[in-house]
Design an enzyme around this catalytic site. Structure first.
Site, PDB file in Angstrom:
ATOM      1  N   ALA A 180       0.830  -1.207   0.000  1.00  0.00           N
ATOM      2  CA  ALA A 180       0.000   0.000   0.000  1.00  0.00           C
ATOM      3  C   ALA A 180       0.865   1.258   0.000  1.00  0.00           C
ATOM      4  O   ALA A 180       0.645   2.175  -0.796  1.00  0.00           O
ATOM      5  CB  ALA A 180      -0.933  -0.014   1.210  1.00  0.00           C
ATOM      6  N   GLU A 181       1.859   1.301   0.892  1.00  0.00           N
ATOM      7  CA  GLU A 181       2.720   2.485   0.941  1.00  0.00           C
ATOM      8  C   GLU A 181       3.537   2.626  -0.337  1.00  0.00           C
ATOM      9  O   GLU A 181       3.762   3.732  -0.830  1.00  0.00           O
ATOM     10  CB  GLU A 181       3.643   2.460   2.152  1.00  0.00           C
ATOM     11  N   THR A 182       3.948   1.514  -0.907  1.00  0.00           N
ATOM     12  CA  THR A 182       4.704   1.551  -2.158  1.00  0.00           C
ATOM     13  C   THR A 182       3.864   2.144  -3.276  1.00  0.00           C
ATOM     14  O   THR A 182       4.307   3.055  -3.997  1.00  0.00           O
ATOM     15  CB  THR A 182       5.192   0.139  -2.533  1.00  0.00           C
TER      16      THR A 182
ATOM     17  N   SER B 121       3.248   5.885  -2.601  1.00  0.00           N
ATOM     18  CA  SER B 121       4.475   6.681  -2.765  1.00  0.00           C
ATOM     19  C   SER B 121       4.860   6.829  -4.230  1.00  0.00           C
ATOM     20  O   SER B 121       5.277   7.909  -4.667  1.00  0.00           O
ATOM     21  CB  SER B 121       5.621   6.057  -1.982  1.00  0.00           C
TER      22      SER B 121
END
Length: 123
Positions: free
Chosen positions: A45-47, A50
């Site tokens: 999710a963060e990847t 970002s």
């Protein structure tokens, strides 16, 4: 080697409207119980968020990084391929908020839902 290379996370699409990353499930990303580790859902999710947040930036002077991650694990999976799909909720000049749905692509079932906030830093 960075974590994306180490886990073989692939970027399928990268735009500010929608960014998709994909990971084939292997034993390297499972808990001892044989299911995908929840941290992997948060990592995907963060990847995705970002990557999406960085699409339109001037990379010589700016970089967007995750500053807040909220993940809700909805369904355990142990095989197949999972995708994280990030779409914008709010794209501000300094802070951005992204909605990320993670699903097992063969079944189409949602495995987690995340909200990610990224901050744009001046280099």
């Amino acid at each position: 080697m960075n974590v994306l290379e180490y886990l073989d996370i692939k970027t399928i699409k990268a735009t500010t409207a929608e960014t998709i990353v994909e990971l084939k499930i292997t034993d390297n990303v499972k808990q001892p119980y044989g299911i995908v580790h929840g941290g992997v859902n948060a990592l995907l999710a963060e990847t995705a968020a970002s990557i999406a947040a960085n699409v339109d930036l001037d990379h010589t002077s700016q970089v967007a990084v995750g500053v807040d991650v909220h993940s809700h694990h909805l369904k355990a999976v142990s095989h197949g391929t999972i995708q994280a799909i990030a779409t914008p909720i709010k794209r501000g000049r300094r802070l951005q908020t992204w909605q990320v749905t993670t699903l097992e692509i063969e079944s189409g079932q949602e495995t987690s839902f995340s909200t990610i906030t990224t901050m744009i830093n001046q280099l």
